[in-house]
Scaffold this motif. Structure first.
Motif, short mmCIF file in Angstrom:
data_model
loop_
_atom_site.label_atom_id
_atom_site.label_comp_id
_atom_site.label_asym_id
_atom_site.label_seq_id
_atom_site.Cartn_x
_atom_site.Cartn_y
_atom_site.Cartn_z
N LEU A 143 63.60 18.47 -27.27
CA LEU A 143 62.69 18.90 -25.97
C LEU A 143 61.94 17.30 -25.63
O LEU A 143 61.90 16.53 -26.76
N GLN B 64 56.35 18.28 -24.68
CA GLN B 64 56.74 19.49 -24.88
C GLN B 64 56.69 19.92 -26.24
O GLN B 64 56.26 21.00 -26.89
N ARG B 65 57.26 19.18 -27.24
CA ARG B 65 57.59 19.43 -28.70
C ARG B 65 56.54 19.25 -29.29
O ARG B 65 55.78 20.13 -29.92
N TRP C 211 54.19 22.32 -28.29
CA TRP C 211 54.91 23.66 -29.15
C TRP C 211 54.75 23.46 -30.56
O TRP C 211 54.19 24.46 -31.05
N ARG D 186 57.66 25.69 -20.52
CA ARG D 186 58.83 24.93 -20.43
C ARG D 186 59.41 24.92 -21.59
O ARG D 186 60.87 25.08 -21.75
N ALA D 187 58.68 24.50 -22.78
CA ALA D 187 59.13 24.20 -24.15
C ALA D 187 59.95 25.73 -24.67
O ALA D 187 60.94 25.82 -25.10
N THR E 95 62.99 26.53 -22.67
CA THR E 95 64.23 25.87 -23.26
C THR E 95 64.74 26.34 -24.45
O THR E 95 65.64 26.62 -24.64
N LEU E 96 63.62 26.55 -25.28
CA LEU E 96 64.05 27.09 -26.77
C LEU E 96 64.65 28.45 -26.73
O LEU E 96 65.63 28.62 -27.45
#
Length: 188
Positions: A137, A141-142, A145, A175-176, A179-180
């Protein structure tokens, strides 16, 4: 007597006054800030890192950096969010270092007698996939999150910690998560 009165006044002083005095080199004012926010920073770092021992180190590093950089703090009243952002950055740095040195294969979650070896291997693979997905990520974002899902922070707290508008934090988290979810689809 006068010193006790002065200490009482410092304890009751606002964050802005304490930060301004500490920026001018007042060690006692900085100590009050450290006592005021140290426990919160420690709990937060422990949640991010999953380790009380590492959280103590991270908070200490954050306070050392804060002491050196207090004169750069533009808004002394925002010292709490500035300290929280600093401990977040130090914790993330620590996770990056850990990521480079720890092998996920060395991690053995406690197994109940009802767990079979296949389930344990599956859980390890799932953790490795999540770790890889988090690593891939983008940094913001990381960070968002981790603060939300592991730290239990509100959108406002995350925005304050990362120095971003709350709307941006919401977008980062969407978005995170997307994606996850995509990366972890095969584990559903």
């Amino acid at each position: 007597m006068r010193e006790a009165q002065q200490n009482t006044l410092l304890l009751e002083a606002s964050d802005g006054i304490l930060a301004a005095r500490a920026a001018d080199g007042d060690v006692d004012a900085f100590e009050v800030l450290a006592r005021r926010y140290g426990p919160l920073m420690r709990v937060f770092a422990a949640k991010l890192l999953g380790s009380d021992v590492e959280s103590d180190d991270v908070v200490q590093e954050a306070f050392l950096t804060a002491w050196r950089q207090l004169d750069r703090l533009a808004e002394p009243r925002a010292v709490k969010s500035w300290l929280m952002r600093m401990v977040t950055n130090k914790a993330i740095d620590r996770m990056r270092v850990r990521k480079q040195h720890d092998d996920i294969d060395d991690y053995e979650p406690p197994a109940r007698s009802s767990d079979n070896p296949e389930r344990i291997i599956e859980m390890r693979m799932q953790l490795q996939a999540l770790s890889t997905a988090l690593t891939n990520l983008p940094d913001e974002q990381r960070q968002a999150w981790v603060l939300k899902e592991l730290g239990g922070s509100s959108y406002g707290e995350i925005a304050e910690t990362l120095g971003l508008p709350a709307s941006t934090v919401r977008g980062l988290l969407v978005r995170a998560r997307k994606t996850l979810m995509h990366e972890m689809e095969e584990w559903r």
